[in-house]
Design a protein around this motif. Structure first.
Motif, PDB file in Angstrom:
ATOM      1  N   ILE A  57      48.959  22.035  48.651  1.00 26.18           N
ATOM      2  CA  ILE A  57      49.401  23.427  48.556  1.00 26.18           C
ATOM      3  C   ILE A  57      48.289  24.273  47.947  1.00 26.18           C
ATOM      4  CG2 ILE A  57      51.142  24.986  47.599  1.00 26.18           C
ATOM      5  CD1 ILE A  57      52.907  22.411  47.234  1.00 26.18           C
ATOM      6  N   GLY A  58      47.942  25.354  48.604  1.00 25.98           N
ATOM      7  CA  GLY A  58      46.982  26.305  48.069  1.00 25.98           C
ATOM      8  C   GLY A  58      47.698  27.470  47.418  1.00 25.98           C
ATOM      9  N   VAL A  59      47.207  27.943  46.276  1.00 24.58           N
ATOM     10  CA  VAL A  59      47.803  29.083  45.572  1.00 24.58           C
ATOM     11  C   VAL A  59      46.738  30.154  45.368  1.00 24.58           C
ATOM     12  CG1 VAL A  59      48.933  29.889  43.462  1.00 24.58           C
ATOM     13  CG2 VAL A  59      49.510  27.634  44.411  1.00 24.58           C
ATOM     14  N   LEU A  60      47.048  31.355  45.835  1.00 22.90           N
ATOM     15  CA  LEU A  60      46.168  32.507  45.683  1.00 22.90           C
ATOM     16  C   LEU A  60      46.943  33.611  44.977  1.00 22.90           C
ATOM     17  CD1 LEU A  60      43.405  33.820  46.518  1.00 22.90           C
ATOM     18  CD2 LEU A  60      44.619  34.740  48.498  1.00 22.90           C
ATOM     19  N   SER A  61      46.479  34.037  43.797  1.00 23.71           N
ATOM     20  CA  SER A  61      47.164  35.083  43.035  1.00 23.71           C
ATOM     21  C   SER A  61      46.518  36.434  43.314  1.00 23.71           C
ATOM     22  CB  SER A  61      47.118  34.768  41.540  1.00 23.71           C
ATOM     23  OG  SER A  61      47.927  33.638  41.266  1.00 23.71           O
ATOM     24  N   ILE A  62      47.355  37.439  43.555  1.00 25.02           N
ATOM     25  CA  ILE A  62      46.884  38.758  43.978  1.00 25.02           C
ATOM     26  C   ILE A  62      47.289  39.794  42.930  1.00 25.02           C
ATOM     27  CG2 ILE A  62      46.891  40.443  45.856  1.00 25.02           C
ATOM     28  CD1 ILE A  62      47.631  38.213  47.755  1.00 25.02           C
ATOM     29  N   SER A  63      46.380  40.736  42.650  1.00 22.20           N
ATOM     30  CA  SER A  63      46.566  41.672  41.545  1.00 22.20           C
ATOM     31  C   SER A  63      46.374  43.116  41.991  1.00 22.20           C
ATOM     32  CB  SER A  63      45.586  41.320  40.419  1.00 22.20           C
ATOM     33  OG  SER A  63      45.788  42.152  39.287  1.00 22.20           O
ATOM     34  N   ASP A  64      46.373  43.967  41.017  1.00 22.15           N
ATOM     35  CA  ASP A  64      46.135  45.403  41.164  1.00 22.15           C
ATOM     36  C   ASP A  64      44.650  45.639  41.455  1.00 22.15           C
ATOM     37  OD1 ASP A  64      45.645  48.247  40.268  1.00 22.15           O
ATOM     38  OD2 ASP A  64      47.778  48.112  39.764  1.00 22.15           O
ATOM     39  N   GLY A  65      44.346  46.613  42.299  1.00 21.29           N
ATOM     40  CA  GLY A  65      42.968  46.868  42.681  1.00 21.29           C
ATOM     41  C   GLY A  65      42.183  47.767  41.755  1.00 21.29           C
ATOM     42  N   ARG A  66      42.810  48.279  40.713  1.00 22.25           N
ATOM     43  CA  ARG A  66      42.099  49.137  39.749  1.00 22.25           C
ATOM     44  C   ARG A  66      41.515  48.255  38.654  1.00 22.25           C
ATOM     45  NH1 ARG A  66      47.420  52.877  39.421  1.00 22.25           N
ATOM     46  NH2 ARG A  66      48.237  50.744  39.543  1.00 22.25           N
ATOM     47  N   ASP A  67      40.205  48.347  38.449  1.00 21.99           N
ATOM     48  CA  ASP A  67      39.556  47.420  37.544  1.00 21.99           C
ATOM     49  C   ASP A  67      40.109  47.484  36.130  1.00 21.99           C
ATOM     50  OD1 ASP A  67      38.518  49.936  37.007  1.00 21.99           O
ATOM     51  OD2 ASP A  67      36.418  49.263  36.953  1.00 21.99           O
ATOM     52  N   PHE A  68      40.403  48.683  35.663  1.00 22.14           N
ATOM     53  CA  PHE A  68      40.903  48.817  34.295  1.00 22.14           C
ATOM     54  C   PHE A  68      42.318  48.270  34.149  1.00 22.14           C
ATOM     55  CE2 PHE A  68      41.853  52.723  36.567  1.00 22.14           C
ATOM     56  CZ  PHE A  68      43.166  53.008  36.239  1.00 22.14           C
ATOM     57  N   VAL A  69      43.069  48.201  35.245  1.00 19.83           N
ATOM     58  CA  VAL A  69      44.404  47.584  35.225  1.00 19.83           C
ATOM     59  C   VAL A  69      44.279  46.070  35.391  1.00 19.83           C
ATOM     60  CG1 VAL A  69      46.661  47.471  36.339  1.00 19.83           C
ATOM     61  CG2 VAL A  69      45.482  49.670  36.137  1.00 19.83           C
ATOM     62  N   ALA A  70      43.463  45.656  36.347  1.00 18.96           N
ATOM     63  CA  ALA A  70      43.333  44.238  36.654  1.00 18.96           C
ATOM     64  C   ALA A  70      42.887  43.430  35.441  1.00 18.96           C
ATOM     65  CB  ALA A  70      42.350  44.051  37.806  1.00 18.96           C
ATOM     66  N   ARG A  71      41.980  44.021  34.626  1.00 28.15           N
ATOM     67  CA  ARG A  71      41.492  43.304  33.444  1.00 28.15           C
ATOM     68  C   ARG A  71      42.618  42.963  32.472  1.00 28.15           C
ATOM     69  NH1 ARG A  71      37.035  46.943  33.767  1.00 28.15           N
ATOM     70  NH2 ARG A  71      38.125  48.351  32.327  1.00 28.15           N
ATOM     71  N   ASP A  72      43.567  43.874  32.341  1.00 25.34           N
ATOM     72  CA  ASP A  72      44.657  43.671  31.386  1.00 25.34           C
ATOM     73  C   ASP A  72      45.735  42.717  31.909  1.00 25.34           C
ATOM     74  OD1 ASP A  72      43.418  45.354  29.627  1.00 25.34           O
ATOM     75  OD2 ASP A  72      44.634  47.115  30.140  1.00 25.34           O
ATOM     76  N   LEU A  73      45.688  42.388  33.194  1.00 25.62           N
ATOM     77  CA  LEU A  73      46.740  41.559  33.800  1.00 25.62           C
ATOM     78  C   LEU A  73      46.340  40.095  33.952  1.00 25.62           C
ATOM     79  CD1 LEU A  73      47.884  44.016  36.632  1.00 25.62           C
ATOM     80  CD2 LEU A  73      49.039  43.568  34.456  1.00 25.62           C
ATOM     81  N   VAL A  74      45.109  39.766  33.615  1.00 25.78           N
ATOM     82  CA  VAL A  74      44.606  38.406  33.852  1.00 25.78           C
ATOM     83  C   VAL A  74      45.455  37.359  33.145  1.00 25.78           C
ATOM     84  CG1 VAL A  74      42.687  36.828  33.429  1.00 25.78           C
ATOM     85  CG2 VAL A  74      42.250  39.122  34.329  1.00 25.78           C
ATOM     86  N   GLU A  75      45.749  37.576  31.874  1.00 25.53           N
ATOM     87  CA  GLU A  75      46.499  36.577  31.120  1.00 25.53           C
ATOM     88  C   GLU A  75      47.902  36.383  31.697  1.00 25.53           C
ATOM     89  OE1 GLU A  75      48.007  35.646  26.541  1.00 25.53           O
ATOM     90  OE2 GLU A  75      46.622  37.317  26.921  1.00 25.53           O
ATOM     91  N   HIS A  76      48.564  37.495  32.043  1.00 25.71           N
ATOM     92  CA  HIS A  76      49.921  37.419  32.599  1.00 25.71           C
ATOM     93  C   HIS A  76      49.908  36.663  33.933  1.00 25.71           C
ATOM     94  CE1 HIS A  76      54.034  38.736  33.461  1.00 25.71           C
ATOM     95  NE2 HIS A  76      53.615  38.980  34.693  1.00 25.71           N
TER      96      HIS A  76
END
Length: 471
Positions: free
Chosen positions: A4-23
Motif C-alpha cells: 500500500i502506498g500512502v501520499l499525504s496532501i496539504s495546503d498549497g500556501r507555504d506559510f500554512v503548509a509549514r504549520d500543518l506538518v506535525e498534524h
C-alpha cells in the motif's frame, strides 16, 4: 499481504503548509501503522505534497514501488489540483482517505479532490473517519483486498486447454477484451498435450497416488467404467496438467474435456478437483484454479474469488431447483475441490467424506467421478457474464445446507448422484435468479465478500449486479 502506498496532501500556501506538518505526519503515521498491524506492507511517500512539483514527483516515487493500492491521505484542506496531478502519475487502484475534524477540514479536501477526479472519469474509492474505528478500518481494508485481487489479475496468464465446449457461448471470451479489462493473457493449448504428456509421469509416482486415493477415499471400482488402470490414467492427466502449468507459467486454467477426452481418453474430474484443492497425495500445495469445460469467464470469476479469499473456489452447474425446500442443487461432473466435503485443513477429513464412483453414461471413456456433499455454511456466489459485449458480475449470498442422510441421498439421486453436490439456499427468489442469471455455471467461496466484489467491479470498470440482499 498487500503493498500500500500512502501520499499525504496539504495546503498549497507555504506559510500554512509549514504549520500543518506535525498534524499531517501524526495522521499519516496512524494510518500506516494501523495497516501494518493488519499484516500489509505500507510505503509512505517521503514528502508531504504542498506544491504541484511535489504532487507529481511524490506520486511517481510511489508508483515506482508498484503498490497494489495508493491512498491519498487528507488530514487537512488540500489544494484540489494536487490531487489531479498526483492521480495522473498514479496508475492502479486509488483510495481517498479523510479525517473527520472540524478544526482541520480534510473531508473538504477529499471531496474537492474526489469531485475533480469524477469530472475526468478517474475511478477511485473514498473512506473517512478515524482509522482506529473498526468500521472505518474495515472500509479501508475492503479496498485493500479488492485492489490486491485486481493487481493480482494484471499480468497473469490463463491456460485454455481445448476450445469451445459443446457450443457454449458463455464459456468463450474475447482475448483482446480480457487484456484491456483485466490485464490477463490467454495461452491456447491443445488437449492433445494432456494425452501426450500423460505418459511422462513415473509409474512409481502414479502407483503411490492411486494407493493414497484408495486408502484415504472411497474408491468404488466396477471393472468397466472405473478400474485401477483408468484411475491411474486420470492421475496421469493431473501430472500432465501440472507439467503444462509449470512449463507455460499458467496462473489459472480451464480444460474443455467434452467430448474428446470424455469419450475417447478419460474424464478430467480427478485432475480438476485436485488442481483446485490445497493438497494432493504428495502433500500441501497451492491451489490452482481450473475450470471445467474451459469456461473462461468461469475461471476468471474463480480466480478473483481465490485472490480475495485464499480458499478453493467452487464451480458448478445450476443443476436443479428443489421448489419444496427453496434449495438449489449446484452440481457438475467432479469439479468441486474435495476440500468442500468438510472444509478442513486435514485432507483425510475431506477424503473420508469423498467417494470416487464410476463415471456415468455421458462419459464412455470412463474414470472416477469425485462425489461429495458440500459442508454447510454461509458463502458468496458470483459469476462474470456479458450483456451486449460489456462485462457485469452477478453476486449474491447463500448458504450450503445438509440434511439427514436419507434426505441428502434422495436429493442427490434426483440429478446425477455420482457427481459432487452443493445444496444451496440462495438469498434471492428463484424467479429473480432464473429471470436474470446469465450463465449455466456459478461459483462460490465460504464467507461474505460482497463488499470486496463490488469494489473489484468498480476498480475494473465492470458493472456490479447484486441479487437479493446483495443488491
Amino acid at each position: 499481504m498487500a503493498r500500500i502506498g500512502v501520499l499525504s496532501i496539504s495546503d498549497g500556501r507555504d506559510f500554512v503548509a509549514r504549520d500543518l506538518v506535525e498534524h499531517i505526519t501524526h495522521a499519516t503515521t496512524a494510518l500506516a501503522e494501523a495497516l501494518r498491524k493488519e499484516g500489509h506492507e505500507v510505503i509512505v511517500a517521503p514528502e508531504i505534497v504542498w506544491t504541484n512539483e511535489l504532487a507529481t514527483s511524490q506520486a511517481r516515487w510511489l508508483a515506482d514501488r508498484r503498490p497494489d493500492l495508493t491512498i491519498f491521505n487528507y488530514a487537512v484542506w488540500a489544494f484540489p489540483h494536487f490531487t489531479m496531478l498526483a492521480a495522473e502519475s498514479t496508475p492502479g487502484p486509488l483510495l481517498l482517505m479523510a479525517n473527520i475534524d472540524p478544526a482541520q477540514p480534510g473531508m473538504v479536501g477529499m471531496l474537492a479532490g474526489g469531485g475533480g477526479l469524477d469530472q475526468i472519469g478517474r475511478v477511485h474509492a473514498r473512506a473517512w473517519g478515524d482509522i482506529d474505528d473498526p468500521a472505518v478500518r474495515e472500509r479501508v481494508l475492503t479496498e485493500v483486498r479488492a485492489a490486491q485481487a485486481v493487481r493480482g489479475l494484471r499480468g497473469s496468464t490463463f491456460g485454455r486447454i481445448g476450445g469451445r465446449p459443446m457450443g457454449m457461448y458463455t464459456a468463450v471470451a474475447n482475448t483482446d477484451q480480457w487484456m484491456r479489462t483485466f490485464g490477463v493473457d490467454v495461452e491456447e493449448i491443445d488437449q492433445w498435450e494432456i494425452v501426450r504428456r500423460s505418459e511422462n509421469a513415473s509409474q512409481a509416482r502414479v502407483t503411490q497416488a492411486r494407493q493414497w486415493l484408495e486408502a484415504k477415499g472411497n474408491v468404488h471400482y466396477d471393472g468397466k467404467q472405473l478400474t485401477p488402470d483408468l484411475l491411474e490414467r486420470q492421475i496421469r492427466t493431473y501430472y500432465a496438467m501440472r507439467e503444462l502449468i509449470d512449463e507455460w507459467n499458467l496462473d489459472f486454467s480451464g480444460i474443455k474435456g467434452q467430448p474428446e477426452l470424455t469419450t475417447h481418453f478419460c474424464t478430467m474430474d480427478l485432475a480438476e478437483a485436485f488442481l483446485n484443492d490445497p493438497y494432493d497425495w504428495e502433500g500441501p500445495k497451492d491451489t490452482h484454479v481450473c475450470a471445467t469445460e474451459a469456461d473462461m469467464d468461469g475461471a476468471l470469476t474463480m480466480q478473483i474469488l481465490k485472490l480475495l479469499s485464499g480458499d478453493p473456489v467452487l464451480f458448478a452447474d445450476v443443476r436443479h431447483y428443489h421448489a419444496d425446500k427453496d434449495v438449489w442443487d449446484l452440481c457438475n461432473s467432479g469439479q468441486h475441490a474435495t476440500w468442500y466435503a468438510a472444509r478442513s485443513d486435514d485432507p483425510e477429513e475431506n477424503l473420508a467424506r469423498t467417494h470416487f464412483y464410476p463415471e456415468v453414461f455421458f462419459f464412455p471413456a470412463g474414470g472416477a467421478s469425485v462425489h461429495h456433499l458440500a459442508a454447510p455454511g454461509a458463502a458468496t456466489f458470483a459469476r462474470l457474464t456479458r450483456r451486449d459485449g460489456r462485462y457485469r458480475m452477478h453476486v449474491m449470498r447463500g448458504d450450503f445446507e445438509l440434511y439427514d442422510d436419507a434426505t441428502n441421498e434422495a436429493m442427490a439421486r434426483q440429478s446425477t448422484f455420482e457427481w459432487p453436490h452443493a445444496f444451496t439456499r440462495l438469498h434471492v427468489p428463484a424467479t429473480e435468479f432464473l429471470g436474470r442469471f446469465g450463465s449455466n455455471h456459478i461459483h462460490a467461496v465460504p464467507g461474505d465478500y460482497i463488499a470486496e466484489l463490488e469494489a473489484v467491479c468498480k476498480q475494473l470498470g465492470v458493472e456490479f449486479e447484486g441479487f437479493g440482499d446483495a443488491a
